[in-house]
Design an enzyme around this catalytic site. Structure first.
Site, PDB file in Angstrom:
ATOM      1  N   HIS A  19       0.818  -1.221   0.000  1.00  7.90           N
ATOM      2  CA  HIS A  19       0.000   0.000   0.000  1.00  7.90           C
ATOM      3  C   HIS A  19       0.845   1.261   0.000  1.00  7.90           C
ATOM      4  CE1 HIS A  19       0.382  -0.701   4.488  1.00  7.90           C
ATOM      5  NE2 HIS A  19       0.540   0.608   4.503  1.00  7.90           N
ATOM      6  N   GLU A  55      -8.278   4.528   9.839  1.00  9.76           N
ATOM      7  CA  GLU A  55      -7.765   4.285   8.495  1.00  9.76           C
ATOM      8  C   GLU A  55      -8.738   3.504   7.634  1.00  9.76           C
ATOM      9  OE1 GLU A  55      -5.656   0.877   7.777  1.00  9.76           O
ATOM     10  OE2 GLU A  55      -4.941   0.604   9.820  1.00  9.76           O
ATOM     11  N   GLN A  72      -3.981   3.483   1.384  1.00 11.19           N
ATOM     12  CA  GLN A  72      -4.358   3.487   2.800  1.00 11.19           C
ATOM     13  C   GLN A  72      -4.513   4.946   3.224  1.00 11.19           C
ATOM     14  OE1 GLN A  72      -1.309   2.773   5.855  1.00 11.19           O
ATOM     15  NE2 GLN A  72      -2.611   1.127   6.633  1.00 11.19           N
ATOM     16  N   HIS A  96       3.754   7.248   3.748  1.00 11.90           N
ATOM     17  CA  HIS A  96       4.696   6.134   3.693  1.00 11.90           C
ATOM     18  C   HIS A  96       4.339   5.199   2.551  1.00 11.90           C
ATOM     19  CE1 HIS A  96       1.436   4.285   6.183  1.00 11.90           C
ATOM     20  NE2 HIS A  96       1.796   3.169   5.578  1.00 11.90           N
ATOM     21  N   GLU A 146       7.477   0.858   5.216  1.00 11.43           N
ATOM     22  CA  GLU A 146       6.901  -0.167   6.090  1.00 11.43           C
ATOM     23  C   GLU A 146       7.022  -1.509   5.395  1.00 11.43           C
ATOM     24  OE1 GLU A 146       2.747   0.772   7.139  1.00 11.43           O
ATOM     25  OE2 GLU A 146       2.308  -1.372   7.116  1.00 11.43           O
TER      26      GLU A 146
HETATM   27  C1  MC0 Z   1       8.835  12.120   9.899  1.00  4.90           C
HETATM   28  N1  MC0 Z   1       9.743  12.375   8.946  1.00  4.90           N
HETATM   29  C2  MC0 Z   1       9.344  11.857   7.794  1.00  4.90           C
HETATM   30  C3  MC0 Z   1       8.100  11.234   8.086  1.00  4.90           C
HETATM   31  N2  MC0 Z   1       7.827  11.408   9.397  1.00  4.90           N
HETATM   32  N3  MC0 Z   1       9.898  11.848   6.581  1.00  4.90           N
HETATM   33  C4  MC0 Z   1       9.210  11.221   5.592  1.00  4.90           C
HETATM   34  N4  MC0 Z   1       8.001  10.606   5.798  1.00  4.90           N
HETATM   35  C5  MC0 Z   1       7.436  10.609   7.020  1.00  4.90           C
HETATM   36  N5  MC0 Z   1       6.265  10.021   7.200  1.00  4.90           N
HETATM   37  C6  MC0 Z   1      10.980  13.148   9.098  1.00  4.90           C
HETATM   38  C7  MC0 Z   1      10.680  14.546   9.651  1.00  4.90           C
HETATM   39  O1  MC0 Z   1      10.354  15.437   8.613  1.00  4.90           O
HETATM   40  C8  MC0 Z   1      11.988  14.882  10.323  1.00  4.90           C
HETATM   41  O2  MC0 Z   1      12.912  15.326   9.374  1.00  4.90           O
HETATM   42  C9  MC0 Z   1      12.455  13.554  10.879  1.00  4.90           C
HETATM   43  O3  MC0 Z   1      11.819  12.543  10.093  1.00  4.90           O
HETATM   44  C10 MC0 Z   1      12.070  13.368  12.334  1.00  4.90           C
HETATM   45  O4  MC0 Z   1      10.661  13.448  12.439  1.00  4.90           O
HETATM   46  P1  MC0 Z   1       9.814  13.897  13.696  1.00  4.90           P
HETATM   47  O5  MC0 Z   1       8.424  14.126  13.258  1.00  4.90           O
HETATM   48  O6  MC0 Z   1      10.563  14.933  14.447  1.00  4.90           O
HETATM   49  O7  MC0 Z   1       9.631  12.714  14.633  1.00  4.90           O
HETATM   50  P2  MC0 Z   1      10.277  11.465  15.197  1.00  4.90           P
HETATM   51  O8  MC0 Z   1      11.733  11.334  14.886  1.00  4.90           O
HETATM   52  O9  MC0 Z   1       9.851  11.407  16.605  1.00  4.90           O
HETATM   53  O10 MC0 Z   1       9.471  10.358  14.371  1.00  4.90           O
HETATM   54  C11 MC0 Z   1       9.628  10.104  13.013  1.00  4.90           C
HETATM   55  C12 MC0 Z   1       9.425   8.591  12.804  1.00  4.90           C
HETATM   56  C13 MC0 Z   1       8.054   8.231  13.462  1.00  4.90           C
HETATM   57  C14 MC0 Z   1       9.420   8.309  11.319  1.00  4.90           C
HETATM   58  C15 MC0 Z   1      10.561   7.833  13.482  1.00  4.90           C
HETATM   59  O11 MC0 Z   1       7.007   8.990  12.878  1.00  4.90           O
HETATM   60  C16 MC0 Z   1       7.719   6.762  13.390  1.00  4.90           C
HETATM   61  O12 MC0 Z   1       8.209   5.962  14.188  1.00  4.90           O
HETATM   62  N6  MC0 Z   1       6.860   6.362  12.435  1.00  4.90           N
HETATM   63  C17 MC0 Z   1       6.429   4.970  12.300  1.00  4.90           C
HETATM   64  C18 MC0 Z   1       5.028   4.764  12.790  1.00  4.90           C
HETATM   65  C19 MC0 Z   1       3.983   5.522  11.985  1.00  4.90           C
HETATM   66  O13 MC0 Z   1       4.325   6.392  11.187  1.00  4.90           O
HETATM   67  N7  MC0 Z   1       2.694   5.219  12.226  1.00  4.90           N
HETATM   68  C20 MC0 Z   1       1.576   5.815  11.519  1.00  4.90           C
HETATM   69  C21 MC0 Z   1       1.117   4.958  10.398  1.00  4.90           C
HETATM   70  P3  MC0 Z   1      13.738  16.686   9.532  1.00  4.90           P
HETATM   71  O14 MC0 Z   1      14.644  16.717   8.327  1.00  4.90           O
HETATM   72  O15 MC0 Z   1      12.712  17.764   9.576  1.00  4.90           O
HETATM   73  O16 MC0 Z   1      14.473  16.510  10.826  1.00  4.90           O
HETATM   74  S1  MC0 Z   1       0.362   3.513  11.044  1.00  4.90           S
HETATM   75  C22 MC0 Z   1       0.097   2.483   9.734  1.00  4.90           C
HETATM   76  O17 MC0 Z   1       0.405   2.832   8.642  1.00  4.90           O
HETATM   77  C23 MC0 Z   1      -0.533   1.130  10.046  1.00  4.90           C
HETATM   78  C24 MC0 Z   1      -1.889   1.324  10.625  1.00  4.90           C
HETATM   79  C25 MC0 Z   1      -0.567   0.164   8.872  1.00  4.90           C
HETATM   80  O18 MC0 Z   1       0.010   0.419   7.806  1.00  4.90           O
HETATM   81  O19 MC0 Z   1      -1.172  -0.911   9.045  1.00  4.90           O
END
Ligand code: MC0
Length: 152
Positions: A19, A55, A72, A96, A146
């Site tokens: 997705h 979602e 998604q 993502h 992912e």
């Molecule tokens: C953050 N950044 C991204 C981003 N989110 N870059 C590209 N795509 C994204 N989605 C970048 C920010 O711009 C920043 O860059 C840097 O990463 C740090 O981001 P932050 O917002 O300060 O936050 P952190 O470091 O606390 O967290 C970012 C991180 C987090 C990706 C580690 O969001 C995470 O763990 N995500 C995984 C879980 C998730 O996203 N869940 C929701 C979908 P700069 O350059 O400005 O420093 S759940 C889902 O999808 C499930 C239901 C499913 O598929 O079944």
């Protein structure tokens, strides 16, 4: 030092695009847009409290391994969730991409061995009973990535 990783084909393959996740502020409005504009229908809807999202999965096509490819749509359920933070910073858009695998833990281990940070080595609950692992966007050319193993 462990053995140097072999070619990408040495670990359980990433067999399809499962997705594309799109962050939106209003899930119902976004569903209506994709239905009216592209004719995509919702196959599944749920709330994932751990991830902080409401979602919907819109099926685009089947794939030759028996899986499918989806859009998604993700609406945040709380202000401190990753999708809420993303919306605040970037606005609506692609959040993502997700690749399908038959063994998410082994695939994540294989990708991790190639220098990509694995955000949750222990797979978490994803859509419709799937198991998911996230990989750091900064190690993937700016794309939050992912890996997903579907329930069936
Ligand atoms: C953050 N950044 C991204 C981003 N989110 N870059 C590209 N795509 C994204 N989605 C970048 C920010 O711009 C920043 O860059 C840097 O990463 C740090 O981001 P932050 O917002 O300060 O936050 P952190 O470091 O606390 O967290 C970012 C991180 C987090 C990706 C580690 O969001 C995470 O763990 N995500 C995984 C879980 C998730 O996203 N869940 C929701 C979908 P700069 O350059 O400005 O420093 S759940 C889902 O999808 C499930 C239901 C499913 O598929 O079944």
């Amino acid at each position: 030092m462990g053995e140097a990783p072999g070619p990408a084909s040495a670990f359980p393959g990433l067999t399809r695009l499962d997705h594309v996740g799109i962050a939106c502020r209003d899930l119902d409005a976004s569903i209506a847009f994709y239905r009216q504009t592209y004719g995509f229908e919702v196959e599944h809807e749920e709330v994932n409290e751990e991830q902080g999202v409401r979602e919907a999965m819109l099926r685009i096509n089947g794939t030759d391994d028996g899986g499918a490819t989806y859009l998604q749509l993700l609406e945040p359920t709380r202000d401190d969730s990753p999708v809420a933070k993303f919306l605040e910073r970037h606005g609506e858009g692609v959040h993502h991409i997700a690749f399908g695998t038959s063994d998410v833990a082994r695939s994540a281990e294989g990708v991790g061995a190639r220098g990509v940070r694995v955000l949750n080595p222990e797979p978490r609950a994803g859509t419709a009973g799937s198991r998911i692992v996230f990989l750091h966007p900064k190690d993937n050319g700016g794309v939050l990535t992912e890996l997903v193993q579907t329930a069936h």
